[in-house]
Design a protein around this motif. Structure first.
Motif, PDB file in Angstrom:
ATOM      1  N   LEU A 120      41.198  59.049  59.264  1.00 23.49           N
ATOM      2  CA  LEU A 120      41.189  60.501  59.107  1.00 23.49           C
ATOM      3  C   LEU A 120      40.163  60.924  58.063  1.00 23.49           C
ATOM      4  O   LEU A 120      39.423  61.900  58.265  1.00 23.49           O
ATOM      5  CB  LEU A 120      42.581  60.994  58.722  1.00 23.49           C
ATOM      6  CG  LEU A 120      42.767  62.503  58.607  1.00 23.49           C
ATOM      7  CD1 LEU A 120      42.557  63.158  59.955  1.00 23.49           C
ATOM      8  CD2 LEU A 120      44.144  62.813  58.059  1.00 23.49           C
ATOM      9  N   GLY A 121      40.089  60.195  56.968  1.00 21.23           N
ATOM     10  CA  GLY A 121      39.102  60.490  55.937  1.00 21.23           C
ATOM     11  C   GLY A 121      37.679  60.348  56.451  1.00 21.23           C
ATOM     12  O   GLY A 121      36.811  61.176  56.142  1.00 21.23           O
ATOM     13  N   ILE A 122      37.442  59.325  57.238  1.00 20.53           N
ATOM     14  CA  ILE A 122      36.105  59.138  57.806  1.00 20.53           C
ATOM     15  C   ILE A 122      35.765  60.301  58.732  1.00 20.53           C
ATOM     16  O   ILE A 122      34.654  60.838  58.694  1.00 20.53           O
ATOM     17  CB  ILE A 122      36.022  57.785  58.548  1.00 20.53           C
ATOM     18  CG1 ILE A 122      36.061  56.635  57.546  1.00 20.53           C
ATOM     19  CG2 ILE A 122      34.756  57.711  59.394  1.00 20.53           C
ATOM     20  CD1 ILE A 122      36.195  55.271  58.185  1.00 20.53           C
ATOM     21  N   MET A 123      36.717  60.720  59.539  1.00 23.03           N
ATOM     22  CA  MET A 123      36.448  61.821  60.460  1.00 23.03           C
ATOM     23  C   MET A 123      36.220  63.146  59.728  1.00 23.03           C
ATOM     24  O   MET A 123      35.420  63.970  60.157  1.00 23.03           O
ATOM     25  CB  MET A 123      37.588  61.970  61.463  1.00 23.03           C
ATOM     26  CG  MET A 123      37.587  60.906  62.525  1.00 23.03           C
ATOM     27  SD  MET A 123      38.694  61.246  63.873  1.00 23.03           S
ATOM     28  CE  MET A 123      37.857  62.585  64.679  1.00 23.03           C
ATOM     29  N   LEU A 124      36.929  63.352  58.627  1.00 21.98           N
ATOM     30  CA  LEU A 124      36.820  64.625  57.926  1.00 21.98           C
ATOM     31  C   LEU A 124      35.604  64.714  57.010  1.00 21.98           C
ATOM     32  O   LEU A 124      35.008  65.787  56.872  1.00 21.98           O
ATOM     33  CB  LEU A 124      38.087  64.883  57.101  1.00 21.98           C
ATOM     34  CG  LEU A 124      39.352  65.201  57.883  1.00 21.98           C
ATOM     35  CD1 LEU A 124      40.526  65.348  56.932  1.00 21.98           C
ATOM     36  CD2 LEU A 124      39.174  66.461  58.707  1.00 21.98           C
TER      37      LEU A 124
END
Length: 116
Positions: free
Chosen positions: A16-20
């Protein structure tokens, strides 16, 4: 404590952090794949029984506590869908790169005219 559930949670939060926080579209696809892996891990963990045996009936033996095979079977379908979505996303990213010459999502949006 269930460290395997914590590992699944950490994988999901990492994806999720990578996507955001990354603007590169390839990195966003990698983040999506990490999140899918975390969901697959969590789903397979739900069917695990500590000390469980494969759900195979053997004549003359008492049945042991079986491991639930349904999550594993459903994850096979999920893997096929995941690979298909990844291939489609990579094809779209390739087309975007050919059209705009960049993989940065904000730069593509700026060139497209959605943001001022």
């Amino acid at each position: 404590m269930h460290f395997d559930y914590v590992a699944a949670m950490l994988l999901y939060v990492t994806g999720l952090g990578i996507m955001l926080f990354h603007s590169n579209l390839i990195k966003k696809i990698f983040g999506m794949n990490i999140m899918e892996t975390a969901v697959f891990l969590l789903f397979i963990l739900s069917g695990y029984v500590r000390g469980g045996k494969p759900p195979i009936a053997v004549p003359g033996q008492l049945p042991a506590a079986p491991v639930n095979p349904l999550p594993q079977a459903l994850i096979l379908t999920g893997l096929v869908v995941s690979v298909s979505v990844t291939a489609y996303a990579l094809a779209l990213v390739r087309a975007l790169y050919q059209a705009y010459g960049t993989l940065s999502a904000p730069e593509i949006a700026r060139r497209k005219g959605e943001f001022s």
